[in-house]
Design an enzyme around this catalytic site. Structure first.
Site, PDB file in Angstrom:
ATOM      1  N   ASP A 140      31.489  28.804  45.626  1.00 24.96           N
ATOM      2  CA  ASP A 140      31.443  29.195  44.214  1.00 24.96           C
ATOM      3  C   ASP A 140      30.006  29.096  43.718  1.00 24.96           C
ATOM      4  O   ASP A 140      29.462  27.997  43.586  1.00 24.96           O
ATOM      5  CB  ASP A 140      32.368  28.275  43.404  1.00 24.96           C
ATOM      6  CG  ASP A 140      32.628  28.798  42.001  1.00 24.96           C
ATOM      7  OD1 ASP A 140      31.768  29.528  41.474  1.00 24.96           O
ATOM      8  OD2 ASP A 140      33.679  28.463  41.428  1.00 24.96           O
TER       9      ASP A 140
ATOM     10  N   SER B  11      38.612  27.995  35.679  1.00 28.28           N
ATOM     11  CA  SER B  11      37.258  28.013  35.146  1.00 28.28           C
ATOM     12  C   SER B  11      37.188  27.123  33.892  1.00 28.28           C
ATOM     13  O   SER B  11      37.460  25.928  33.976  1.00 28.28           O
ATOM     14  CB  SER B  11      36.826  29.454  34.862  1.00 28.28           C
ATOM     15  OG  SER B  11      35.445  29.544  34.674  1.00 28.28           O
TER      16      SER B  11
ATOM     17  N   HIS C  56      33.808  32.145  42.853  1.00 29.34           N
ATOM     18  CA  HIS C  56      34.570  31.704  41.678  1.00 29.34           C
ATOM     19  C   HIS C  56      35.909  32.419  41.542  1.00 29.34           C
ATOM     20  O   HIS C  56      36.854  31.885  40.964  1.00 29.34           O
ATOM     21  CB  HIS C  56      33.727  31.927  40.419  1.00 29.34           C
ATOM     22  CG  HIS C  56      34.238  31.206  39.210  1.00 29.34           C
ATOM     23  ND1 HIS C  56      34.432  29.838  39.171  1.00 29.34           N
ATOM     24  CD2 HIS C  56      34.597  31.654  37.976  1.00 29.34           C
ATOM     25  CE1 HIS C  56      34.879  29.484  37.988  1.00 29.34           C
ATOM     26  NE2 HIS C  56      34.997  30.563  37.244  1.00 29.34           N
TER      27      HIS C  56
END
EC number: 3.4.14.5
Length: 880
Positions: free
Chosen positions: A801, A724, A834
């Protein structure tokens, strides 16, 4: 921006003398004589071959019981048997004399050792209470251990609640065992032999049948009198999907959202009253849209009952102008809808209203419902933000006063307004305004910890007030604002440290505020109390030592659930607070099974320290292999997250992928919390604003250069990875470093261009692209020529995502293609979001990271640069 999902996260003195430390002195030893006591030195080396005359095996050889001929003469159990030789009196006398002389000499040496300063207390050693330093002391940590939850610490699921008559010390216990799913229990009775009879059972089982369907509760709210019975919320539509339900404080009504409209059910009637009627696909009532749920409330609730149950505050969210982002699912159909005939082979598309940086935000307004009048209304504010420049981040009812505090910021989150509304008079005014853009160039983080403090003249509180986080001399602290419209607080905490999610609880009877802070160390957490006048600060847990503590307090503040989270084996206990008349202490969880499991494993050595970069002190955690040898050369992996206000270097017990890398693969793993991260003050945190990625990458490179210069580090084998924001900073570091320090990198689900990320998060740290085009350009991963100078890097991303869109990785790949850069590998995960979990994907991520890293540090990726067919290599060798 959420972090990656990894094994659950999330070593010090215990609170009482009766409890043993997580690791005794016999379990932790160093090979350096200067860092251990002489007593442990003697005890540890009694059987050392170098002392008793046996020979050591050569380095690299495995231990064996089959020693050579010369060894056998000295072995009793493993060597050839020899009959004992008798000793006469004269010899025994001489042995006694020599023994006494040795003991005397040893005692004198000990005194000299201590007085000379060679002795170092345990606090000066690397912070590794669970580390293994004796060869063969345990089993290796495996990936199955880490990902199978074997290092998870048990925590009891408890929640403090107030009793029907104001009793303090009541716990709502979920999944309590003994065939009881939900019970209320007085903590003073917990664990007693007859405690079962004293419990109030709210639910016997975890589910029940309704009209032929088995129903399991997702969330539970006990009624005020603990006597309500279960029944369908909407008798006329029992199977209808409910998006949110909220029980009134008096337990006499439930407000709920269905199909984005709000409804009210008074529990003395079967009738369901519809509150709003125009909700739909682009207009929500009482629940947040995607970006507000992700970045503001982190829950699906945007509904707040007044304390007397006469009013309901809720958000009206209009996202009609928000652009749509399509998320594709190639394998699954999350909607559950059957595809139309002829469209079975096409991916399902989920269209999300997702405001990227600079794009239109949802228009959010606060509305109220008068329960008695059945009327929806709004309260106008004279100097309010414009609709397209307003974020509503917190709603707090001011007790039974029919007043409500509303926290708002502008779109870029650097101007704060606290608004006081009177819902009975339907008037409102701004009572406090702060501009941190002018103060320090920083921003306001979202917070929902504002706590109302009612007036009590007889107890020294003349007016109503509230406690809120304030900025005091460059650090986050807590202040008490009274009366409600006062913008000058009484400062309750101060110093070069910060409070964390404060306050935790206010004891109104004794005028005491409880909070968690970093006063001892930014890497630790401890509970404190202070009086409402700002005096009498004290630690809740006496002699807590070094550690990371959490605390939740009973409704009246007389009891606290203390959770020790590390660095040793976590435990839980309930104690009475200093204001309680009756002293109480009860251990709830010791994690003995986890303790035994850890003691059987070879754990990494944790070395907490600080480094200085450009005048800033940064926290660092170095994880060393269990049998670390300074004479060896180790490769080093840097793991980081680096996001604004985040923290990775803390003293929680946490055995994760990084621990596996250090303990099993025997690589060093270093984590550096660089500039921009949290709990070290606003100067260090806010320096990154408008140019995120620059200082974060700079500090990782600076730290890597420090480690590269260490004698025990192989400077040619340095890698960095993150997920991330950590993936973004991995790429930014490789871009900025251009292969000079780091040779390898692994980026999972990275942002590569902040114009692609959501508006509320991004603009808080970067302003809007319209106001900071140069900053966005600088933060984008564009210098692919510098990426080409690294030996190799790895990219991984989930195709579905909905947070950091796959668009980020695809646009970077396009830049790499255009420049002819090929020194990278890519792995994408169909239908994974994600967290990358779909169809075993999460384990594959970490397996891929592991094998890719091993190949990197084995030099395999260096060979690929000049790869050629084996036949050609053989032919060239023959010609020579």
């Amino acid at each position: 921006m959420p972090r990656q999902r990894a094994p659950k996260e999330e070593e010090a003195e215990l609170l009482t003398k009766q409890e043993r430390s997580a690791r005794s002195s016999e379990d932790a030893s160093d090979t350096s004589i200067s860092s251990i006591s002489t007593t442990s030195l003697v005890l540890e080396h009694i059987n050392d071959p170098a002392i008793n005359g046996t020979s050591r095996s050569r380095r690299g050889e495995k231990y064996t019981d089959e020693d050579d001929e010369a060894q056998e003469a000295f072995d009793v159990e493993g060597g050839r048997y020899k009959s004992p030789i008798s000793v006469d009196k004269k010899t025994r006398r001489w042995l006694w004399i020599v023994g006494i002389a040795c003991v005397t000499g040893w005692a004198l040496a000990l005194v000299f050792f201590l007085m000379s300063g060679s002795y170092k207390h345990v606090s000066t050693r690397p912070h590794d209470p669970l580390a293994s330093s004796t060869k063969g002391s345990g089993k290796k940590i495996t990936m199955d251990d880490v990902f199978g939850g074997r290092f998870y610490a048990r925590e009891q699921s408890l929640k403090w609640i107030a009793g029907p008559n104001g009793e303090d010390g009541l716990l709502l216990e979920r999944d309590a065992g003994n065939a009881e799913y939900l019970v209320v229990e007085d903590i003073r009775n917990k664990g007693d032999g007859d405690s079962s009879a004293k419990k109030t059972k709210l639910m016997q089982k975890s589910g029940f049948n309704v009209n032929g369907y088995f129903v399991r509760p997702v969330e539970v709210w006990p009624s005020k009198d603990f006597k309500k019975t279960g029944e369908p919320l909407d008798p006329e539509n029992q199977d209808g999907r409910v998006q949110l339900a909220s029980l009134s404080p008096q337990s006499d009504a439930v407000v709920f959202t269905r199909n984005n409209n709000m409804y009210l059910r008074k529990l003395d009637s079967k009738e369901v009253i519809q509150i709003t009627r125009d909700g739909g696909s682009e207009l929500f009532y009482g629940i947040p849209d995607w970006v507000y749920e992700e970045e503001v409330f982190q829950t699906n609730s945007a509904t707040w009952w007044s304390e007397d149950g006469k009013y309901i505050a809720f958000l009206r969210t209009d996202e009609s102008t928000v652009p749509t982002y399509p998320v594709q699912y190639f394998v699954s159909r999350p909607s559950g809808d059957k595809p139309k005939a002829g469209e079975e082979n096409y991916p399902e598309v989920r269209n999300i209203k997702y405001p990227k940086a600079g794009a239109p935000n949802p228009i959010v307004t606060l509305q109220f419902y008068d329960v008695e009048k059945a009327e929806v209304f709004s309260v106008e504010i004279e100097d309010d933000f414009r609709d397209n420049n307003r974020l509503i981040t917190e709603i707090v009812w001011a007790g039974k006063t029919k007043q409500v505090l509303v926290r708002e910021t502008n779109r870029e989150s650097d101007i704060l307004k606290v608004v006081l509304m009177d819902v009975e008079k339907r008037t409102g005014k701004t009572v406090r305004t702060e501009n941190v853009a002018e103060l320090d160039g920083g921003w306001f983080e979202v917070s929902q910890k504002t706590t109302f403090v009612p007036a009590d003249p007889a107890n020294g509180r003349k007016d109503d007030g509230y406690i809120d986080t304030i900025i005091h001399e460059g650090y986050d602290h807590i202040g008490y604002f009274t009366p409600l419209d006062n913008d000058k607080p009484i400062v309750l905490s101060q110093g070069e440290w910060e409070v964390v999610d404060a306050p935790s609880r206010v004891d109104l009877k004794n005028n005491i505020v409880y909070y968690i802070s970093t006063a001892k160390s930014s890497m630790e957490r401890h509970a404190y109390s202070v009086f409402l006048n700002g005096t009498g600060t004290s630690e809740v847990v006496e002699n807590s030592g070094s550690g990371y503590y959490g605390a939740s307090f009973s409704a009246g503040g007389s009891y606290a659930l203390i959770t020790y989270q590390g660095p040793g084996i976590p435990w839980q206990k309930i104690i009475s607070t200093p204001s309680s008349k009756d002293k109480f202490e009860k251990v709830l969880e010791e994690n003995k099974a986890l303790d035994r499991f850890v003691r059987e494993r070879e754990m990494p050595i944790l070395n907490y320290q600080t480094i200085e970069v450009d005048g800033f002190k940064l926290n660092v955690l170095e994880r060393r292999p269990p049998h670390f040898n300074e004479k060896k050369k180790y490769p080093v992996l840097f793991y980081q997250y680096s996001g604004p206000g985040s923290q990775e270097v803390n003293k929680k017990f946490h055995v994760d992928f990084q621990a596996y890398i250090a303990a099993n693969l025997e690589y060093i793993v270093v984590t550096v919390d660089g500039r921009g991260t949290g709990f070290l003050g606003r100067k260090l945190r806010c320096i990154t604003r408008g140019n995120i990625g620059y200082y974060e990458a700079h500090d990782q490179i600076a730290a890597a250069k420090i480690w590269a210069s260490k004698k025990y580090v192989d400077a040619d084998r340095l890698a960095i990875w993150g997920w991330s924001y950590g993936g973004f900073n991995t790429l930014k570091t490789l871009e900025q470093d251009a292969g000079q320090t780091f040779k390898y990198g692994m980026a999972v689900a990275p942002v590569t261009d902040w114009r692609y990320y959501d508006s509320i998060y991004t603009e808080r740290y970067m302003h809007t692209p319209q106001n900071n085009a140069a900053g966005y350009n600088n933060s984008t991963i564009t210098d692919v020529a510098s990426l080409a100078k690294n030996t190799r890097f790895l990219l991984m991303h989930g195709v579905a995502d909905d947070n950091v869109h796959m668009q980020n990785t695809l646009t970077l790949l396009d830049r790499l293609d255009l420049a002819g850069v090929e020194n990278y590998d890519v792995h994408v995960f169909p239908d994974s979001d994600h967290s990358i979990y779909f169809h075993n994907a999460n384990r594959i991520v970490y397996d891929k990271l592991r094998w890719w890293l091993i190949n990197a540090f084995n030099g395999e990726w260096a060979k690929i640069k000049t790869a050629e067919p084996k036949a050609q290599v053989d032919a060239r060798m023959e010609r020579r």
